[in-house]
Design a protein around this motif. Structure first.
Motif: not given
Length: 175
Positions: A137-154, A156-162
């Motif tokens: 979740v990202a929140v700006t100074e003017d009160g707008r917010g945004y949500v998205w999904h991001e790969l975490n370390n696990c 990134e490892k799982a999907y790149d074959g590590t």
């Protein structure tokens, strides 16, 4: 004559396939998320394990079953990033994933620029919302917010074959 007919069939087939793939990627797989007041925007408290809801309004979101990283949302909040940073876990995420152009409240380039120059702050909403994927979740100074999904370390490892280490949760079995 037969060659012209076959050429026309190939060209038309290629156009239909191209238009269909474009539509499916940009529009077809996305669904509007039904708002669940008090549950749509949550943040992970510092040192906590259960996300807590924050005040928000004007929530709109899209998601797709085809990928765990297609979730995008926008909202408004009366809270300021500095207030939230004292209570909730910060995220290092600075590059939100692009949303389809038709979901015009989510401008990934503008959000990323705001995060990089300090006009917004990113927080961890939920860890491992799906295997290897965190909700940010990202929140700006003017009160707008945004949500998205991001790969975490696990993720990134799982999907790149590590090899995934012991610090990662067990990956769920797929059918």
């Amino acid at each position: 004559m037969t060659g012209k007919i076959l050429s026309i069939i190939l060209i038309v087939s290629g156009l239909v396939a191209g238009i269909s793939m474009y539509y499916l990627q940009v529009y077809g797989f996305y669904d509007e998320v039904v708002a669940e007041p008090g549950r749509d925007v949550v943040l992970m408290p510092i040192g906590g394990e259960t996300p807590q809801a924050i005040a928000y309004s004007d929530f709109q979101a899209i998601d797709a079953d085809s990928s765990p990283i297609r979730y995008r949302a926008c909202f408004a909040t009366p809270l300021k990033p500095a207030e939230l940073a004292q209570l909730y876990e910060l995220s290092e995420a600075r590059d939100p994933r692009n949303a389809p152009e038709w979901f015009d409240c989510f401008d990934a380039a503008a959000i990323g620029a705001a995060l990089k120059d300090g006009r917004a702050q990113a927080f961890i909403s939920e860890k491992n919302i799906e295997f290897g994927v965190d909700r940010i979740v990202a929140v700006t100074e003017d009160g707008r917010g945004y949500v998205w999904h991001e790969l975490n370390n696990c993720g990134e490892k799982a999907y790149d074959g590590t090899i995934v280490g012991e610090e990662c949760p067990k990956r769920p079995q797929s059918n």
